[in-house]
Design a protein around this motif. Structure first.
Motif, PDB file in Angstrom:
ATOM      1  N   ILE A 113      50.340  10.540  33.343  1.00  0.00           N
ATOM      2  CA  ILE A 113      48.989   9.981  33.240  1.00  0.00           C
ATOM      3  C   ILE A 113      48.153  10.449  34.421  1.00  0.00           C
ATOM      4  N   ASP A 114      46.962  10.917  34.128  1.00  0.00           N
ATOM      5  CA  ASP A 114      46.063  11.429  35.173  1.00  0.00           C
ATOM      6  C   ASP A 114      45.276  10.270  35.781  1.00  0.00           C
ATOM      7  N   ILE A 115      45.825   9.669  36.825  1.00  0.00           N
ATOM      8  CA  ILE A 115      45.161   8.575  37.537  1.00  0.00           C
ATOM      9  C   ILE A 115      44.212   9.157  38.572  1.00  0.00           C
ATOM     10  N   THR A 116      43.004   8.578  38.672  1.00  0.00           N
ATOM     11  CA  THR A 116      42.059   9.066  39.682  1.00  0.00           C
ATOM     12  C   THR A 116      41.678   7.945  40.649  1.00  0.00           C
ATOM     13  N   VAL A 117      40.613   7.216  40.367  1.00  0.00           N
ATOM     14  CA  VAL A 117      40.038   6.264  41.319  1.00  0.00           C
ATOM     15  C   VAL A 117      40.630   4.871  41.124  1.00  0.00           C
ATOM     16  N   ILE A 118      40.906   4.189  42.233  1.00  0.00           N
ATOM     17  CA  ILE A 118      41.340   2.791  42.237  1.00  0.00           C
ATOM     18  C   ILE A 118      40.259   1.980  42.940  1.00  0.00           C
ATOM     19  N   THR A 119      39.841   0.875  42.321  1.00  0.00           N
ATOM     20  CA  THR A 119      38.779   0.041  42.875  1.00  0.00           C
ATOM     21  C   THR A 119      39.233  -1.404  42.931  1.00  0.00           C
ATOM     22  N   ALA A 120      38.917  -2.096  44.026  1.00  0.00           N
ATOM     23  CA  ALA A 120      39.065  -3.547  44.079  1.00  0.00           C
ATOM     24  C   ALA A 120      37.838  -4.150  43.409  1.00  0.00           C
ATOM     25  N   GLU A 121      38.060  -4.915  42.357  1.00  0.00           N
ATOM     26  CA  GLU A 121      36.944  -5.452  41.587  1.00  0.00           C
ATOM     27  C   GLU A 121      36.503  -6.822  42.112  1.00  0.00           C
ATOM     28  N   ILE A 122      35.568  -7.443  41.413  1.00  0.00           N
ATOM     29  CA  ILE A 122      34.909  -8.649  41.902  1.00  0.00           C
ATOM     30  C   ILE A 122      35.839  -9.867  41.864  1.00  0.00           C
ATOM     31  N   GLY A 123      36.667  -9.984  40.819  1.00  0.00           N
ATOM     32  CA  GLY A 123      37.517 -11.156  40.691  1.00  0.00           C
ATOM     33  C   GLY A 123      38.642 -11.168  41.704  1.00  0.00           C
ATOM     34  N   PRO A 124      39.205 -12.337  42.027  1.00  0.00           N
ATOM     35  CA  PRO A 124      40.333 -12.419  42.965  1.00  0.00           C
ATOM     36  C   PRO A 124      41.574 -11.763  42.369  1.00  0.00           C
ATOM     37  N   GLY A 125      42.108 -10.783  43.061  1.00  0.00           N
ATOM     38  CA  GLY A 125      43.268 -10.059  42.546  1.00  0.00           C
ATOM     39  C   GLY A 125      42.948  -9.117  41.411  1.00  0.00           C
TER      40      GLY A 125
ATOM     41  N   PHE B 137      41.550  -5.510  39.849  1.00  0.00           N
ATOM     42  CA  PHE B 137      41.453  -4.096  40.212  1.00  0.00           C
ATOM     43  C   PHE B 137      41.054  -3.276  38.988  1.00  0.00           C
ATOM     44  N   GLU B 138      40.588  -2.073  39.249  1.00  0.00           N
ATOM     45  CA  GLU B 138      40.250  -1.138  38.173  1.00  0.00           C
ATOM     46  C   GLU B 138      40.883   0.207  38.472  1.00  0.00           C
ATOM     47  N   ILE B 139      41.429   0.816  37.440  1.00  0.00           N
ATOM     48  CA  ILE B 139      42.018   2.148  37.523  1.00  0.00           C
ATOM     49  C   ILE B 139      41.245   3.073  36.588  1.00  0.00           C
ATOM     50  N   ASN B 140      40.848   4.228  37.102  1.00  0.00           N
ATOM     51  CA  ASN B 140      40.169   5.246  36.293  1.00  0.00           C
ATOM     52  C   ASN B 140      41.133   6.374  35.961  1.00  0.00           C
ATOM     53  N   PHE B 141      40.965   6.929  34.778  1.00  0.00           N
ATOM     54  CA  PHE B 141      41.765   8.077  34.351  1.00  0.00           C
ATOM     55  C   PHE B 141      40.888   9.325  34.315  1.00  0.00           C
ATOM     56  N   GLY B 142      41.515  10.469  34.430  1.00  0.00           N
ATOM     57  CA  GLY B 142      40.778  11.722  34.368  1.00  0.00           C
ATOM     58  C   GLY B 142      40.224  11.985  32.980  1.00  0.00           C
ATOM     59  N   HIS B 143      39.170  12.798  32.912  1.00  0.00           N
ATOM     60  CA  HIS B 143      38.587  13.175  31.624  1.00  0.00           C
ATOM     61  C   HIS B 143      39.558  14.118  30.902  1.00  0.00           C
ATOM     62  N   CYS B 144      39.774  13.848  29.627  1.00  0.00           N
ATOM     63  CA  CYS B 144      40.793  14.556  28.848  1.00  0.00           C
ATOM     64  C   CYS B 144      40.176  15.089  27.569  1.00  0.00           C
ATOM     65  N   ASP B 145      40.456  16.340  27.244  1.00  0.00           N
ATOM     66  CA  ASP B 145      39.891  16.948  26.034  1.00  0.00           C
ATOM     67  C   ASP B 145      40.764  16.713  24.803  1.00  0.00           C
ATOM     68  N   ASP B 146      41.768  15.850  24.932  1.00  0.00           N
ATOM     69  CA  ASP B 146      42.619  15.459  23.811  1.00  0.00           C
ATOM     70  C   ASP B 146      42.506  13.939  23.681  1.00  0.00           C
ATOM     71  N   GLY B 147      41.760  13.480  22.661  1.00  0.00           N
ATOM     72  CA  GLY B 147      41.522  12.049  22.507  1.00  0.00           C
ATOM     73  C   GLY B 147      42.792  11.247  22.320  1.00  0.00           C
ATOM     74  N   LEU B 148      43.756  11.795  21.586  1.00  0.00           N
ATOM     75  CA  LEU B 148      45.023  11.095  21.394  1.00  0.00           C
ATOM     76  C   LEU B 148      45.749  10.910  22.713  1.00  0.00           C
ATOM     77  N   ARG B 149      45.768  11.962  23.513  1.00  0.00           N
ATOM     78  CA  ARG B 149      46.451  11.863  24.809  1.00  0.00           C
ATOM     79  C   ARG B 149      45.740  10.874  25.718  1.00  0.00           C
ATOM     80  N   ALA B 150      44.409  10.854  25.687  1.00  0.00           N
ATOM     81  CA  ALA B 150      43.669   9.897  26.510  1.00  0.00           C
ATOM     82  C   ALA B 150      44.034   8.465  26.135  1.00  0.00           C
ATOM     83  N   ALA B 151      44.129   8.173  24.835  1.00  0.00           N
ATOM     84  CA  ALA B 151      44.519   6.834  24.394  1.00  0.00           C
ATOM     85  C   ALA B 151      45.981   6.551  24.714  1.00  0.00           C
TER      86      ALA B 151
END
Length: 448
Positions: free
Chosen positions: A201-213, A215-229
């Motif tokens: 899995i192409d993990i990119t950015v990790i963010t601490a979000e507003i709620g207690p505990g 977080f948000e994880i972003n994935f890289g842009h993928c030209d294969d929709g099935l693989r992205a899902a």
């Protein structure tokens, strides 16, 4: 060029050479509610499947409810003899599992690409949408973003407790966006990221979000929709496992706390033609406007996909950046459909409505169906929020209303498949009714 079976066989043999300690492999697929089902295979039997031996599982495993029960949906489950259906191995997904106590592998399986695919299997629904777009010369590039909460491993009378700060041994009960939270929880977050990467899995950015505990994880842009899902689905599984290993619970539940923001699944989609040109950016971005109009038109009729359970509807409205109407806007996080600032090459939509516990295959299929419908209908969208803060159209905020809005909508039935729509809507209706059959402690307090 190698045949599919030769490629799979080489993948299994390479895995066995690199991981001789692994004796079993979980063969897994996502059902309608977004849970993995499957079988645990001895690795030597997996080699036989890769070489061409049949791989069969019950067809109706796809129809399981949120708690694993079977509902009578037409003739399925109780009047069809509970038949098996063929599955196939998904190449490139055989990976080691590092969060279990014993060495283990896992690999995705699917009915798409078999002689008789299951029409209501989520991955097959997305496959059909992508194939239709590719036939029209349209190639999506997709990136998911997933929000989740960390909780203490132990529940308090069934209720979640705030995650404990490993540095202070105190609960992390302060909602914030501070970078220090990433440092305080770096051990578990780093393990989550590294484990996801080991899964391909192409993990990119990790963010601490507003709620207690939260977080948000972003994935890289993928030209294969099935693989992205696939990435989004597999990330949820590995993240929950890694959290338990570190003494936490990770949950993608849409709204675990009423007083804090819910967790969403944001999906970025851009469309390209065969020459690599951004379809949305052509003709002074007119296709972008058409695509937005299509998304907004179908959005009220796809709410059971975007908000797949009772709790998910709690997330809509009342807190920051959670829409209550179908809307769009440029650089506006209050909109369901946001247009991030970008150059023409990377022009895209960001669909922000789905909850984090929605089925990623179905969410992407619904979004792409909306884009396709908009490009076909060539209608102008309503005013963006940048021009009119009250702009927007209503959508259902109750599961039974949402199911009624989805089931008989002709465009949705055409784009996603009539059989899927009927099965999915009845599954959600039955799940919702089953959820209401339990009397809560609050009900006794109010009315006893």
């Amino acid at each position: 060029m190698k045949s599919p079976s030769a490629t799979l066989l080489a993948e299994v043999r390479t895995f066995r050479q690199n991981h001789p300690e692994v004796r079993y492999v979980d063969l897994i697929a996502l059902d309608i509610p977004g849970h993995f089902y499957g079988k645990r295979y001895p690795v030597e039997m997996l080699e036989k499947v890769a070489a061409g031996s049949p791989l069969k599982l019950p067809q109706n495993a796809v129809l399981l409810g949120a708690q694993g029960g079977l509902f009578k949906i037409g003739d399925y489950c109780f009047n069809d003899g509970d038949p098996d259906a063929n599955r196939r191995l998904v190449p490139g997904t055989l990976k080691p599992v590092s969060w279990e106590s014993q060495p283990l592998g896992q690999m995705l399986i699917t009915s798409d690409g078999t002689e008789a695919p299951i029409e209501f299997e989520p991955r097959e629904v997305l496959t059909k949408v992508l194939e239709r777009l590719h036939h029209k010369g349209i190639h999506p590039v997709v990136a998911f973003e997933l929000e989740f909460y960390l909780f203490d491993k132990k529940l308090d009378d069934g209720l979640p407790q705030f995650a404990r700060d490993p540095l202070s041994d105190d609960v992390d009960d302060q909602p914030n966006l501070h970078i220090e939270r990433l440092s305080r929880f770096s051990d578990v977050l780093d393990d989550m990221a590294q484990t996801a990467k080991a899964q391909g899995i192409d993990i990119t950015v990790i963010t601490a979000e507003i709620g207690p505990g939260q977080f948000e994880i972003n994935f890289g842009h993928c030209d294969d929709g099935l693989r992205a899902a696939d990435w989004a689905a597999l990330f949820c599984r590995s993240t929950r496992g890694v959290a338990l290993k570190h003494g936490y619970r990770a949950s993608f539940m849409a709204k675990p706390y009423l007083q804090f923001p819910g967790s969403g699944m944001h999906v970025h989609v851009s469309l390209y033609d065969g020459a690599g040109n951004n379809v949305l950016a052509a003709h002074q971005q007119q296709p972008l406007r058409h695509a937005v109009a299509g998304c907004l038109a179908l959005l009220p009729h796809c709410m059971p996909i975007f908000s797949p359970n009772h709790n998910a509807f709690r997330r809509l409205g009342g807190t920051v950046n959670a829409a209550t109407r179908a809307s769009w806007g440029f650089e506006d996080r209050d909109a369901c459909v946001r247009i991030p600032e970008s150059d023409p090459r990377n022009l895209r939509i960001e669909h922000r409505l789905a909850s984090a516990d929605a089925n990623p295959y179905l969410v992407l299929a619904a979004i792409l169906a909306g884009l396709e419908h908009g490009l076909e209908a060539r209608q102008e969208p309503i005013a963006p929020l940048n021009e009119d803060r009250s702009s927007g159209t209503d959508f259902p905020v109750d599961m039974l209303d949402a199911v009624r809005a989805m089931q008989h909508q002709s465009v949705v039935r055409d784009k996603l498949g009539a059989e899927f729509v009927d099965v999915y809507c009845e599954n959600k209706r039955q799940d919702h009714l089953a959820f209401q059959q339990e009397i809560s402690a609050r009900e006794y307090r109010w009315f006893l």
